[in-house]
Design a protein around this motif. Sequence first.
Motif, PDB file in Angstrom:
ATOM      1  N   ILE A 100     -11.977  -2.501  -2.353  1.00 51.35           N
ATOM      2  CA  ILE A 100     -10.703  -1.790  -2.442  1.00 51.35           C
ATOM      3  C   ILE A 100      -9.934  -2.198  -3.683  1.00 51.35           C
ATOM      4  O   ILE A 100      -9.383  -1.355  -4.404  1.00 51.35           O
ATOM      5  N   THR A 141       0.843  -1.208   0.000  1.00 45.41           N
ATOM      6  CA  THR A 141       0.000   0.000   0.000  1.00 45.41           C
ATOM      7  C   THR A 141       0.872   1.250   0.000  1.00 45.41           C
ATOM      8  O   THR A 141       0.597   2.219  -0.722  1.00 45.41           O
ATOM      9  N   THR A 178      -7.988   4.024   3.027  1.00 46.58           N
ATOM     10  CA  THR A 178      -8.848   3.035   3.664  1.00 46.58           C
ATOM     11  C   THR A 178      -8.100   1.726   3.891  1.00 46.58           C
ATOM     12  O   THR A 178      -8.211   1.095   4.945  1.00 46.58           O
ATOM     13  N   ALA A 179      -7.322   1.323   2.884  1.00 42.24           N
ATOM     14  CA  ALA A 179      -6.516   0.111   3.023  1.00 42.24           C
ATOM     15  C   ALA A 179      -5.518   0.260   4.173  1.00 42.24           C
ATOM     16  O   ALA A 179      -5.325  -0.666   4.970  1.00 42.24           O
ATOM     17  N   SER A 221      -8.520  -6.913   2.309  1.00 47.64           N
ATOM     18  CA  SER A 221      -8.449  -5.707   3.123  1.00 47.64           C
ATOM     19  C   SER A 221      -9.816  -5.254   3.580  1.00 47.64           C
ATOM     20  O   SER A 221      -9.969  -4.573   4.597  1.00 47.64           O
ATOM     21  N   ASP A 222     -10.859  -5.628   2.819  1.00 42.07           N
ATOM     22  CA  ASP A 222     -12.204  -5.201   3.190  1.00 42.07           C
ATOM     23  C   ASP A 222     -12.695  -5.863   4.468  1.00 42.07           C
ATOM     24  O   ASP A 222     -13.619  -5.383   5.111  1.00 42.07           O
ATOM     25  N   THR A 258      -8.870   5.323  -1.444  1.00 37.18           N
ATOM     26  CA  THR A 258      -8.857   3.871  -1.297  1.00 37.18           C
ATOM     27  C   THR A 258      -7.573   3.381  -0.638  1.00 37.18           C
ATOM     28  O   THR A 258      -7.597   2.468   0.200  1.00 37.18           O
ATOM     29  N   ASN A 259      -6.445   3.962  -0.990  1.00 41.47           N
ATOM     30  CA  ASN A 259      -5.201   3.598  -0.318  1.00 41.47           C
ATOM     31  C   ASN A 259      -5.256   3.962   1.162  1.00 41.47           C
ATOM     32  O   ASN A 259      -4.731   3.243   2.016  1.00 41.47           O
TER      33      ASN A 259
END
Length: 488
Positions: free
Chosen positions: A359, A302, A409-410, A482-483, A406-407
């Motif tokens: 993601i 990430t 959130t990851a 990752s979700d 998104t990165n």
Amino acid sequence: MTARNPALDECDNASLTNATGRIAPKPDVVRERPFGLRFVTPMFMGSALNPVNSSVIATALVSIAVAMGVTVGQTSVLISSLYLTSAIAQPAAGRLAEEFGPRRVFLAGILIVVTGGILGGLGQNLPTLLAARVLIGLGTSAGYPSAMLLIRRRATDVGLVTPPSGVLGGLAIAGAATIAIGPALGGLLVGWFNWRAAFLINVPIACATFVMALLWIARDPDRVRGRSAREVMARIDVIGVAGFATGMTALLVFLLALPAPDWIALTSSIAVAAALIWWELQASNPFLDLRLLASNLPLTRTYIRNGLTLLGTYVILYGLTQWIEAARGLSAYQAGLVLIPMGVLSAAASRVAAQRPAIDKTLTVSAVLLLAGAVATLFLTSHSPVIAIVAVTGLFGLMSGSSNVTNQTALYKQVPADKVGTGSGLMRTFGYIGSIAASTITGAAFHTRVDDSGLQHISLILIGLAAVVLLLTVFDRQLANSDTLDTR
């Protein structure tokens, strides 16, 4: 059992989980809106100060060069200085927030920004402006890691493992959108006033942010009292911070010297990096947790993906902005107008991405957008219509917005709870390493003059970069997981 975050000590009474798996909330927090505007607004504004300052200067460089009697190339130090300062200060601010409390660090950073804004607005020579940019970089670096730690603390207070998507999404929008809006804002400020406005704009924004944070963000518990200076320095890992700063500075000197390499600077950077690795592997509380990076490969990927994506974003922001003014012949004001759609689309893409749980799919789409934008840039010339330039920058705006949120959130899902401050700052560090590389690429491509040939060279580099990001995303089989990660 996962280690608790020192920044959440005041939440010890809420550490028991109920039958549903949620953390038992604190009654006093449940009675209020935990993530209302009063809580998130100062954090969003504080987090936006760093990315907007990293890009707002782009359209002011030509005017600054004229006012200071230097070449445009010499003013590039105003870009790289903020990058370098931010790359070092972001994880350092995160560590300080973990140790001393995120609110204290956040407020201290805002005061430094005010100082830098005033100094730059009154500056009469390039060294003064350089000092102002360093102060601005130092102060704005406190915003994002402190905000991530505050959000984590509030989520724990109200019994949530993950905060509402709109909160992390809003934080990402504050960063992603302002990166793209920066050149447009800078162009408008230079057009309406002069280049000094690119510095002075920090003063009213930072003052408003300071007042709101002072009134609306809860005080940090006192966790400094009773510790010796040696213990505090060991927990912060001052030697690790100093080594990281020294190595990054030497690397920047090498990159800025290209295409004529400074081998002494490169050798120094490698030597310091080797010593830093040895030290961090021995440290009880390392500034750079190398074991974590080695063991948590999804998090490491990430970081790398975010750095490469921001490299592409900043190459366009600075390279294309210079080309629009010098080769296409638009004024700073006109260049700012051209880049407004990029910022708008970046904000829109961030909002959409914040609502999407997939993601891996979102990052794949953003990688495709990066590749499409890089290929489209290859066909731009000084005779291209303005609408074509707007369309190309729009692709990068969509890419920037979706990838940044998104990165982030990851990252929130992948980083351990007790490392969220340092981990968040480190992701920004990877981004600024990409930014430094972008400045080097732009400087090399436009080394003699800003023209279509240099833009084509930039485009070819971007195509290769986009291909790497796409492969890194498509073949990362753990992104889909990752979700469902729980780093509580």
